[in-house]
Design a protein around this motif. Structure first.
Motif, PDB file in Angstrom:
ATOM      1  N   TYR A  29       0.834  -1.208   0.000  1.00 21.79           N
ATOM      2  CA  TYR A  29       0.000   0.000   0.000  1.00 21.79           C
ATOM      3  C   TYR A  29       0.862   1.248   0.000  1.00 21.79           C
ATOM      4  CZ  TYR A  29       0.899   0.812   4.980  1.00 21.79           C
ATOM      5  OH  TYR A  29       1.500   1.066   6.183  1.00 21.79           O
ATOM      6  N   ASN A  31       0.219   5.309   1.449  1.00 29.12           N
ATOM      7  CA  ASN A  31      -0.689   6.232   2.129  1.00 29.12           C
ATOM      8  C   ASN A  31      -0.088   7.628   2.252  1.00 29.12           C
ATOM      9  OD1 ASN A  31       1.109   5.686   4.181  1.00 29.12           O
ATOM     10  ND2 ASN A  31      -0.422   5.296   5.737  1.00 29.12           N
ATOM     11  N   GLU A  61      -6.334  -1.810   8.825  1.00 28.51           N
ATOM     12  CA  GLU A  61      -5.681  -1.080   7.743  1.00 28.51           C
ATOM     13  C   GLU A  61      -6.200  -1.417   6.347  1.00 28.51           C
ATOM     14  OE1 GLU A  61      -1.435  -1.523   8.094  1.00 28.51           O
ATOM     15  OE2 GLU A  61      -1.391  -0.505  10.030  1.00 28.51           O
ATOM     16  N   SER A  62      -6.924  -2.534   6.209  1.00 26.64           N
ATOM     17  CA  SER A  62      -7.380  -2.928   4.871  1.00 26.64           C
ATOM     18  C   SER A  62      -8.853  -3.312   4.811  1.00 26.64           C
ATOM     19  CB  SER A  62      -6.549  -4.115   4.356  1.00 26.64           C
ATOM     20  OG  SER A  62      -6.883  -5.293   5.074  1.00 26.64           O
ATOM     21  N   ARG A 105      -9.016   1.075  -2.325  1.00 29.86           N
ATOM     22  CA  ARG A 105      -8.721   2.111  -1.339  1.00 29.86           C
ATOM     23  C   ARG A 105      -9.513   1.781  -0.081  1.00 29.86           C
ATOM     24  NH1 ARG A 105      -8.957   8.253  -3.087  1.00 29.86           N
ATOM     25  NH2 ARG A 105      -6.992   7.535  -3.903  1.00 29.86           N
ATOM     26  N   PHE A 106      -8.882   2.002   1.082  1.00 31.37           N
ATOM     27  CA  PHE A 106      -9.551   1.731   2.352  1.00 31.37           C
ATOM     28  C   PHE A 106      -9.159   2.814   3.348  1.00 31.37           C
ATOM     29  CE2 PHE A 106      -9.890  -0.209   6.559  1.00 31.37           C
ATOM     30  CZ  PHE A 106     -11.197  -0.685   6.505  1.00 31.37           C
ATOM     31  N   THR A 107     -10.131   3.275   4.120  1.00 31.29           N
ATOM     32  CA  THR A 107      -9.868   4.249   5.182  1.00 31.29           C
ATOM     33  C   THR A 107      -9.705   3.504   6.493  1.00 31.29           C
ATOM     34  OG1 THR A 107     -11.138   5.930   4.007  1.00 31.29           O
ATOM     35  CG2 THR A 107     -10.709   6.324   6.340  1.00 31.29           C
ATOM     36  N   THR A 117      -6.716   7.176   8.169  1.00 26.94           N
ATOM     37  CA  THR A 117      -5.704   7.199   7.117  1.00 26.94           C
ATOM     38  C   THR A 117      -6.238   6.474   5.891  1.00 26.94           C
ATOM     39  OG1 THR A 117      -3.901   7.214   8.726  1.00 26.94           O
ATOM     40  CG2 THR A 117      -3.352   6.477   6.509  1.00 26.94           C
ATOM     41  N   VAL A 118      -5.998   7.029   4.711  1.00 27.91           N
ATOM     42  CA  VAL A 118      -6.416   6.380   3.472  1.00 27.91           C
ATOM     43  C   VAL A 118      -5.271   5.521   2.945  1.00 27.91           C
ATOM     44  CG1 VAL A 118      -7.186   6.729   1.101  1.00 27.91           C
ATOM     45  CG2 VAL A 118      -8.037   8.230   2.927  1.00 27.91           C
ATOM     46  N   ASN A 120      -4.006   3.025  -0.068  1.00 21.73           N
ATOM     47  CA  ASN A 120      -4.207   2.658  -1.466  1.00 21.73           C
ATOM     48  C   ASN A 120      -3.466   1.358  -1.726  1.00 21.73           C
ATOM     49  OD1 ASN A 120      -5.678   5.059  -2.583  1.00 21.73           O
ATOM     50  ND2 ASN A 120      -3.906   6.065  -1.672  1.00 21.73           N
TER      51      ASN A 120
END
Length: 154
Positions: A29, A31, A61-62, A105-107, A117-118, A120
């Motif tokens: 990822y 971020n 985180e995912s 994408r995950f917040t 936190t985003v 990617n």
């Protein structure tokens, strides 16, 4: 390792999946634009086992929950300037129980610093390992993670 510095116990998931043409790929990822690709993971909290921390960190985180824990790959010890602490890092090999998308994408969730936190996510191949943060890249070899470097996932 630096004398007199605290030790932070951490866990990281080396999550592998075959791509559409059968090549092994590693989940990474971004971020922060200026930071190279990283692996999902983080701190082991008081009272948690390494495996509990690993699955919690992956979910926070995912958003992912369903993995097969293949094996513990190894433990690394080093000093990390960014946190001014020694790190005891436990690495685990996992494979998803269902096929994951090429990118998403995950917040971040939970109560820690990653909340909001985003992240990617995407997959990289063996010949893209140079894109990983040095913290992980220096351990990426056929000896350390043979499943990525030719000896299939079971």
């Amino acid at each position: 390792m630096k004398i007199g510095k605290p030790i932070r116990k951490k866990v990281y998931g080396f999550i592998l999946q075959d791509n559409e043409v059968g090549e092994k790929t590693l989940l990474v990822y971004l971020n922060e634009p200026e930071v190279p690709f990283r692996l999902v993971g983080g701190n082991v909290d008081a009272g948690e086992t390494e495996e509990e921390a690993l699955f919690r960190e992956i979910q926070e985180e995912s958003g992912l929950k369903q993995f097969k824990l293949v094996k513990k790959i190894g433990t690394q010890y080093y000093y990390k300037d960014y946190i001014d602490a020694n790190v005891e890092r436990h690495d685990y090999l996992l494979i998803p129980e269902t096929r994951l998308p090429e990118k998403w994408r995950f917040t971040g969730e939970g109560e820690g610093e990653d909340c909001g936190t985003v992240f990617n996510y995407q997959w990289i191949k063996q010949d893209e390992i140079y894109l990983l943060d040095k913290e992980f890249r220096e351990y990426m070899s056929g000896k350390y993670i043979q499943e990525l470097f030719g000896n299939g996932i079971r």
